[in-house]
Structure formats: structure tokens, C-alpha cells
Design a protein around this motif. Structure first.
Motif, mmCIF file in Angstrom:
data_model
loop_
_atom_site.group_PDB
_atom_site.id
_atom_site.type_symbol
_atom_site.label_atom_id
_atom_site.label_comp_id
_atom_site.label_asym_id
_atom_site.label_seq_id
_atom_site.Cartn_x
_atom_site.Cartn_y
_atom_site.Cartn_z
ATOM 1 N N GLU A 172 0.818 -1.220 0.000
ATOM 2 C CA GLU A 172 0.000 0.000 0.000
ATOM 3 C C GLU A 172 0.847 1.262 0.000
ATOM 4 O O GLU A 172 0.373 2.329 -0.413
ATOM 5 C CB GLU A 172 -0.921 -0.006 1.217
ATOM 6 C CG GLU A 172 -2.052 -1.029 1.126
ATOM 7 C CD GLU A 172 -2.924 -1.050 2.362
ATOM 8 O OE1 GLU A 172 -2.512 -0.429 3.385
ATOM 9 O OE2 GLU A 172 -4.008 -1.669 2.317
ATOM 10 N N ASN A 173 2.085 1.160 0.459
ATOM 11 C CA ASN A 173 2.958 2.336 0.529
ATOM 12 C C ASN A 173 4.084 2.306 -0.492
ATOM 13 O O ASN A 173 5.003 3.122 -0.425
ATOM 14 C CB ASN A 173 3.534 2.465 1.939
ATOM 15 C CG ASN A 173 2.502 2.904 2.959
ATOM 16 O OD1 ASN A 173 2.222 4.090 3.105
ATOM 17 N ND2 ASN A 173 1.907 1.929 3.657
ATOM 18 N N GLY A 174 3.989 1.386 -1.434
ATOM 19 C CA GLY A 174 4.974 1.327 -2.509
ATOM 20 C C GLY A 174 6.388 1.037 -2.030
ATOM 21 O O GLY A 174 7.361 1.527 -2.623
ATOM 22 N N LEU A 175 6.508 0.237 -0.977
ATOM 23 C CA LEU A 175 7.819 -0.069 -0.402
ATOM 24 C C LEU A 175 8.266 -1.476 -0.793
ATOM 25 O O LEU A 175 7.438 -2.377 -0.977
ATOM 26 C CB LEU A 175 7.762 0.037 1.125
ATOM 27 C CG LEU A 175 7.598 1.457 1.673
ATOM 28 C CD1 LEU A 175 7.212 1.425 3.143
ATOM 29 C CD2 LEU A 175 8.899 2.237 1.487
ATOM 30 N N PRO A 176 9.564 -1.704 -0.919
ATOM 31 C CA PRO A 176 10.060 -3.041 -1.278
ATOM 32 C C PRO A 176 9.911 -4.015 -0.115
ATOM 33 O O PRO A 176 9.905 -3.618 1.052
ATOM 34 C CB PRO A 176 11.542 -2.786 -1.591
ATOM 35 C CG PRO A 176 11.906 -1.599 -0.749
ATOM 36 C CD PRO A 176 10.672 -0.726 -0.741
ATOM 37 N N GLU A 177 9.794 -5.276 -0.453
ATOM 38 C CA GLU A 177 9.739 -6.319 0.569
ATOM 39 C C GLU A 177 11.157 -6.738 0.941
ATOM 40 O O GLU A 177 12.066 -6.671 0.108
ATOM 41 C CB GLU A 177 8.951 -7.527 0.047
ATOM 42 C CG GLU A 177 7.502 -7.212 -0.282
ATOM 43 C CD GLU A 177 6.729 -8.425 -0.771
ATOM 44 O OE1 GLU A 177 7.160 -9.564 -0.459
ATOM 45 O OE2 GLU A 177 5.693 -8.235 -1.438
ATOM 46 N N PRO A 178 11.372 -7.167 2.172
ATOM 47 C CA PRO A 178 12.699 -7.675 2.539
ATOM 48 C C PRO A 178 12.967 -8.981 1.787
ATOM 49 O O PRO A 178 12.026 -9.669 1.371
ATOM 50 C CB PRO A 178 12.587 -7.916 4.046
ATOM 51 C CG PRO A 178 11.119 -8.142 4.282
ATOM 52 C CD PRO A 178 10.411 -7.270 3.290
#
Length: 448
Positions: A186-192
Motif C-alpha cells: 500500500e505504501n509502494g515499499l520493497p519487501e525484505p
């Protein structure tokens, strides 16, 4: 002030010194007897004949485990299946909740009446093996009566104590970094990803904190699982023989890593970290919305998923994934002094290698140890979270390294002391170096 010298105690220093001695002698004798009984029983039975059935050819085995109602029912069904296939063998079953289980097992052992087969975990396996209570399963493994050929090698090896196979893995587990995939998407962040360094993980968590206002990662400085993996990546270990495998300086570096993360806002505040340290799996921060990740066991994914509507992902802990290993979630052990050891070992082999039994038991004790049967069980599971757990663990198994030694006596105390020392640093009551020294000193005392 010491009671022997207290002016308000009402007795002389000499009396205060002398009075407790008989009680201490009695306690020493009781403890010595508790340790000696299994040694004597094991030695005595070993000299006689093994597996003598009754006059009617019947064998009854006692078996003891801990768990909830579901585990009890599944285990009873598996044992009934064994009896159906082996009509001359029946079971005297006992089970109870985890609370008090090891107290009861110790009492049975000290009283000379331990069960033929019992469930045990890595907190106590080395202790019971060192007392000569557990049967060495190596001869059965090498003789083909106990098949571990389908086990990950590091899984069955994690039951070896002083060269003896003291316990057979009833199921497999490994460490997993569980993260809130919905929050990131939802926040356009990469996954670890598996293979990220610890520093990269902290930087990623800082980014999550800034973008979402949810602290990126739980602070795992009090989590022995995370500390252990990190140590192995540094060429160290939690234990080395009968001693610690790390120094106070190693602990200082570990605590400093997470002080830096807290200073950067990558983790929650100390009060919230404490909440994560103290709560059960259903209230871990990744499902209460108080952190973007939690540091758990992979097979706990289904329980986590029940407590959130968000989608969860899971990867290995940061750093080189070969530092992780196929950990036995728990073991089955056989009493060394039992009258029917060969039959007891056959039961163990049945519980982990018989397709019907493994299907019955499912994943209650962790993922099936037999990889072929694990795939078969996975194909029939409808629970998406459990399917995900099995897929992740199977994928991680490709990178597993050699297993460490089984924890030594005092391990439970070491785990508790890490929480205490880490929280001193988390709250800022001690510096990382001071907290590390406190922990190291307490560990030395715990394993002495």
C-alpha cells in the motif's frame, strides 16, 4: 547482610551456620538419587535381555507427551494405527499441557519409572542425554531400523549429544522474519529478501518507519533465535562444548547494532518492544500493527495469520542464510532402561515415516521430518498460511548449513537472561557494553 551475621536474627552466627546443613545434605542426596536412578536402571537393563514380551507375546509401551487437545487426539489416532498394524503392541498414554510437563518427567525419571517413549525439546535433551536416560539411536539408524534418509541432514543431526543420537526430530522448524506485505504494498515499499545484511535490514526498516509511521522492525536484541543466527554468521556459536561460544564483546556488538536501529527510529519504543518480548504469538507486533516485522518460527505463520486481515510474507533472518539450520521443533526419545527398546524405536520410525501416520499427525509438531511425506502432506493442506510456511521452509532448506550442537544445561536461564539484559539496554538503563557484561556474567553462572 548475610543471615549468619544478622544481629536481628535471634540466633548466634554459629547456630545460623550449622542449622541448615542437614537440610542441604538431604537435598544433595535427593538430587544425587534423581541423577543416579536412570544411570543405574539403564546399566542394569543393558546387562539383561531386551524386548522380552509377556507370556502371551504382548507388549505395552508407556508414552508421554505435552500439548493441547488437538495434539492428544492426533497422537492417539496415530498410536491406534500402529496397534492396528502391530496387534501385539499397545500403549499406556499420558499427556498434559506444557506447563509442568518437565517437572513431571523429572519426577518419573527420579522415581525409576520413566516412560518408554517421551517427547522432549532442545532445552532439556542434552540434560537427559548426559544423565544416560536417553537411548542412543545411532545403532538403529546405522542398522536401518530407524530411517532418516529422507530427513534434512542437519535436522537429524540436531538430536546428537556427545556423539549419541539422543532424540529423533518429531518435526522441523526454522527461524523466520515475518513482515506485513499489505503495509509495504500500500505504501509502494520493497519487501525484505533473504540474503540482506543486518545493516541493510535496519536501513530498510528505517525507510518503512518514515513512510508509514509504523516502526519498520521489531527489535530482536532480546530474542535468542536472532542472536544465535547472528553469532553463527560471525563464525561463533551460542555454545561450544560445555561452555559459551561467544564473548562479552560479541554481545556488546549485538546490543550496539540494535541501539543504532532504535536511535534511527527503525524500531518501536522500549515499552512497545517489551510488549513484543512478553506476549504470545497471537499478539506479536507484526499482527497488532505496532511493527512491520516480527522474528518468529516459520511454522507460527498460521497462528499469526489468524490475528490479522493483512497479508503476511516471510523470509530468512538477515545475513547469510546458511547460518540457519533445520531445527527439531521437538523430539521423541526412548528410555535407555526400557524393556522393549527395539519396539519403542520401531514406533518412532512409524511416527515419522509411515505415510498414514504422518498424514494423521500433519504439522502439529512442526513440518514433517520426512521430506517426501512433507510434500504429500502439503499437497493436501487447504490452509494458505500453512502452505506458505511449508513452501518457505522447503525453500530455505536449500540454503541450510550444518546444525549447531544441542543447547547445554542452563539454556532456559540463558534465554531469560538475554531478555533481561537486552531490556536494560533498550530502556537506556545500561549501555550496550554494561548490559552485555551483565548477560555474559549471568550466562556463566547459568551453565556452571
Amino acid at each position: 547482610m548475610h543471615p549468619a551475621t544478622s544481629p536481628t536474627s535471634g540466633v548466634s552466627a554459629e547456630q545460623a551456620h550449622r542449622t541448615p546443613l542437614p537440610r542441604r545434605r538431604l537435598l544433595r542426596r535427593f538430587v544425587a538419587a534423581a541423577v543416579a536412578v536412570p544411570l543405574l536402571l539403564g546399566g542394569a537393563v543393558a546387562c539383561g535381555s531386551d524386548d522380552e514380551a509377556g507370556s502371551d507375546g504382548k507388549v505395552e509401551l508407556s508414552i508421554f507427551w505435552w500439548g493441547g487437545d488437538a495434539r492428544n487426539q492426533l497422537t492417539q489416532q496415530a498410536l491406534e494405527l500402529y496397534t492396528k498394524k502391530n496387534p501385539d503392541v499397545t500403549f499406556k498414554t499420558t499427556w498434559q499441557a506444557n506447563q509442568g510437563y518437565f517437572d513431571k518427567l523429572a519426577t518419573l525419571t527420579a522415581g525409576g519409572n520413566p516412560p518408554d517413549i517421551f517427547q522432549i525439546d532442545d532445552n532439556f535433551l542434552a540434560e537427559y542425554a548426559s544423565r544416560n536416560t536417553t537411548l542412543d539411536l545411532n545403532e538403529y539408524k546405522d542398522g536401518g531400523k530407524l530411517d532418516v534418509s529422507k530427513f534434512p541432514e542437519s535436522l537429524w543431526q540436531y538430536g546428537v549429544v556427545d556423539g549419541k543420537l539422543a532424540g529423533l526430530a518429531a518435526g522441523e522448524n526454522t527461524q523466520g522474519l515475518v513482515y506485513n506485505r499489505t503495509l509495504l504494498t500500500e505504501n509502494g515499499l520493497p519487501e525484505p529478501t533473504t540474503g540482506q545484511s543486518w545493516e541493510e535490514h535496519v536501513a530498510w526498516a528505517e525507510q518503512v518507519s518514515k513512510k508509514t509511521k509504523v516502526p519498520g522492525t521489531m527489535d530482536p536484541s532480546a530474542d535468542y533465535k536472532a542472536f544465535w543466527v547472528w553469532l553463527r554468521q560471525q563464525g561463533k556459536d551460542l555454545y561450544s562444548g560445555n561452555d559459551l561460544g561467544f564473548t562479552a564483546e560479541d554481545v556488546t556488538r549485538w546490543f550496539e547494532l540494535w541501539k543504532g536501529a532504535r536511535d534511527r527510529g527503525a524500531t518501536p519504543t522500549a515499552d512497545v518492544i517489551h510488549e513484543g518480548n512478553a506476549t504470545d504469538i497471537t499478539k506479536q507486533l507484526v499482527v497488532t500493527g505496532k511493527a512491520g516485522t516480527s522474528w518468529v518460527w516459520v511454522n507460527q505463520m498460521p497462528e499469526l495469520k489468524k490475528n490479522t486481515n493483512d497479508e503476511l510474507g516471510v523470509v530468512a533472518y538477515p545475513g547469510d542464510p546458511s547460518a540457519q539450520w533445520a531445527r527439531a521443533s521437538m523430539y521423541w526419545s526412548v528410555f535407555r532402561g526400557g524393556k522393549h527398546k527395539d519396539v519403542a524405536v520401531d514406533v518412532l520410525n512409524f511416527l515419522v515415516n509411515d505415510p498414514e501416520a504422518v498424514k494423521l499427525l500433519g504439522t502439529d509438531r512442526g513440518l514433517p521430518s520426512n521430506l517426501d511425506l512433507r510434500r504429500a502432506v502439503s499437497a493436501e493442506i487447504d490452509d494458505p498460511a500453512m502452505k506458505q510456511s511449508i513452501e518457505v521452509e522447503t525453500k530455505l532448506a536449500e540454503t541450510f548449513g550444518a546444525s549447531p550442537q544441542v543447547p547445554i544445561k542452563g539454556h532456559s536461564k540463558v534465554r531469560a537472561e538475554l531478555i533481561k539484559a537486552a531490556e536494560e539496554a533498550q530502556y537506556g538503563r545500561l549501555t550496550p557494553a554494561q548490559a552485555a557484561e551483565q548477560f555474559f556474567t549471568a550466562c556463566k553462572s547459568a551453565i556452571a
